[in-house]
Design an enzyme around this catalytic site. Structure first.
Site, PDB file in Angstrom:
ATOM      1  N   SER A 114       0.795  -1.237   0.000  1.00 49.95           N
ATOM      2  CA  SER A 114       0.000   0.000   0.000  1.00 49.95           C
ATOM      3  C   SER A 114       0.825   1.284   0.000  1.00 49.95           C
ATOM      4  O   SER A 114       0.254   2.370  -0.063  1.00 49.95           O
ATOM      5  CB  SER A 114      -0.959   0.009   1.195  1.00 49.95           C
ATOM      6  OG  SER A 114      -2.089  -0.790   0.925  1.00 49.95           O
TER       7      SER A 114
ATOM      8  N   LYS B 286       0.027   3.750  -2.701  1.00 48.03           N
ATOM      9  CA  LYS B 286      -0.967   4.831  -2.623  1.00 48.03           C
ATOM     10  C   LYS B 286      -0.340   6.217  -2.587  1.00 48.03           C
ATOM     11  O   LYS B 286      -1.019   7.216  -2.808  1.00 48.03           O
ATOM     12  CB  LYS B 286      -1.880   4.601  -1.421  1.00 48.03           C
ATOM     13  CG  LYS B 286      -2.741   3.341  -1.551  1.00 48.03           C
ATOM     14  CD  LYS B 286      -3.654   3.147  -0.349  1.00 48.03           C
ATOM     15  CE  LYS B 286      -4.616   1.972  -0.541  1.00 48.03           C
ATOM     16  NZ  LYS B 286      -3.961   0.658  -0.431  1.00 48.03           N
TER      17      LYS B 286
ATOM     18  N   SER C 290      -6.172   3.466   4.451  1.00 47.71           N
ATOM     19  CA  SER C 290      -5.684   2.646   3.339  1.00 47.71           C
ATOM     20  C   SER C 290      -6.806   1.861   2.662  1.00 47.71           C
ATOM     21  O   SER C 290      -6.610   0.719   2.219  1.00 47.71           O
ATOM     22  CB  SER C 290      -4.594   1.675   3.828  1.00 47.71           C
ATOM     23  OG  SER C 290      -3.776   1.265   2.764  1.00 47.71           O
TER      24      SER C 290
END
Length: 442
Positions: free
Chosen positions: A64, A67, A128
């Site tokens: 993640s 992102k 997230s």
């Protein structure tokens, strides 16, 4: 014979000692902090100066932390007016499916529901949320497939190396139920090097510093006061009030997949200094846990704040012995004094001031009058007489320089003065020529 034999034995021993000691010294230098991670990097945030590195060019999973690129492209679109914070998005079938899988996304979105860009951004940056992330990809790129293309193009534009984006979230494509972006493989996952991740974080911080306003929120409720209310605890547990709280931490992004392990890109500011850190597949005593990434990050931040300080190395108006003046043509004066425009201050290791030597680069060896006061003629930087890992970017390297400028103005000389100066130079050349010719006779 004995002499030859003795020399041979000494040579063998010397070579053995060289081979044994060289790798040990290299290893100690590379992993002086004993960071337990596949890769790690510590960077001074204002200039992008690398202070510590471990395996920073290995291409690894980022999960993640992906992102951060999604955030970059969204914030760029916001700044350019292509997307607005209060703009509403209607949930697509794909986003709905992803958001409803609680093992993939922790903020479920209603089918055909409407959500503002800001709501989706906060769900992504704080919690997230993968469904919200794909929604943002569709808002900015029209589709996640096109958005992934934009991600890779932006990475190239930013000068990143060692990267590959295959989706907007950081999930493994196998988790997307066959709906992963076109052109990527069924089991593909995003990868980057620690250097590339740190460089992305550097650009994100410098170009969109407002990212920290959201990244620093420890917890928030999604759609508070409604039936859809969800408590969002930030996955960055180093924020104030959370499990691994650390003074000064205010960003940026965690990540975890089975492939990537526990990852974290962090940043913290104290005493006028900000650092950026990255750990990839972090462990503690050989085992990866949620806390491992924060424990390894803490080691780097402790080292940075304990050993580094902001220091003015050279004051405003500083001149070197080699470059005190510069030649001026057609001016009332034949030369003009030069000096640094600003003081040169950097984050340096405590007690190492004398290891930084000034280097002046003159871009214009000669000026032509009229010359303005404060006119740039070059720049000055410092050369570190120690182990130097360099900078993340050319822009950052320039931030560690100061301009060298003229200290006074020089007016253009009038025609009479220029004519008399030319006559004087002519006679001087004739005299020197004749003098040299006479010397040649003897």
């Amino acid at each position: 014979m004995k002499t030859w034999y003795k020399s041979f034995i000494i040579s063998i021993v010397a070579m053995f000692l060289f081979l044994v000691t060289l790798p040990q010294n290299t290893k100690a230098e590379e992993d002086v902090l004993n960071i337990e991670a596949d890769a790690a990097i510590l960077v001074e945030a204002e200039t992008g100066k690398i202070l510590y590195q471990k395996n920073i060019d290995a291409v690894l999973g980022i999960a993640s932390m992906t992102k951060m690129m999604t955030e970059y492209l969204l914030l760029e679109a916001i700044h350019e007016g292509r997307v607005k914070w209060d703009q509403e998005y209607t949930v697509s079938e794909y986003v709905y499916q992803i958001s409803q899988k609680r093992d993939l996304s922790n903020v479920p979105l209603r089918k055909d529901g409407k959500y503002t860009v800001r709501e989706l951004y906060e769900a992504m940056a704080i919690y997230s949320a993968n469904g919200a992330t794909v929604a943002i990809a569709e808002i900015v790129g029209g589709s996640e497939t096109n958005f992934v293309k934009m991600m890779n193009e932006k990475a190239k534009e930013l000068g990143l190396k060692d990267y590959k984006f295959v989706n907007a979230t950081g999930l493994n494509n196998k988790d997307l139920g066959g709906l992963h972006p076109a052109g990527s493989g069924d089991n593909d996952e995003n990868v980057m090097s620690a250097r590339a991740v740190a460089t992305l974080a550097y650009h994100l911080y410098h170009e969109f510093p407002e990212i920290l306003e959201t990244a620093s929120i420890p917890r928030k409720y999604f759609r508070e006061g409604t039936d859809d209310q969800i408590k969002m605890d930030n996955w960055n547990w180093m924020l104030p009030g959370l499990v691994a709280a650390y003074e000064g931490v205010d960003g940026i992004k965690t990540g975890y997949t089975e492939f990537a392990g526990y990852c974290f890109t962090g940043t913290a500011e104290r005493n006028g200094m900000r650092f950026i850190t990255v750990v990839m597949n972090a462990k503690t005593n050989g085992k990866g846990t949620h806390l491992s990434r924060f424990e390894q990050t803490r080691k780097m931040l402790d080292y940075a704040f304990s050993n580094y300080t902001v220091q003015q190395l050279y004051p405003k108006g500083y001149t070197t012995k080699k470059y005190k003046t510069i030649t001026v043509k057609k001016g009332k004066e034949k030369e003009v004094a030069i000096a640094t425009k600003q003081p040169l201050s950097l984050v340096i290791k405590r007690g190492e001031e004398k290891k930084y030597k000034p280097v002046v680069v003159i871009e214009k060896e000669t000026l032509t009058a009229p010359v303005k006061k404060g006119q740039k003629v070059g720049y000055m930087y410092v050369k570190y007489e120690g182990t130097d890992y360099g900078y993340l970017t050319k822009e950052g390297e320039k931030a560690a320089q100061v301009d060298v400028v003229t200290k006074q103005a020089v007016e253009k000389a009038n025609g009479f003065v220029l004519a008399m100066r030319a006559i004087g130079e002519l006679f001087s050349d004739i005299w020197h020529g004749a003098s040299n010719a006479i010397k040649g006779l003897f």
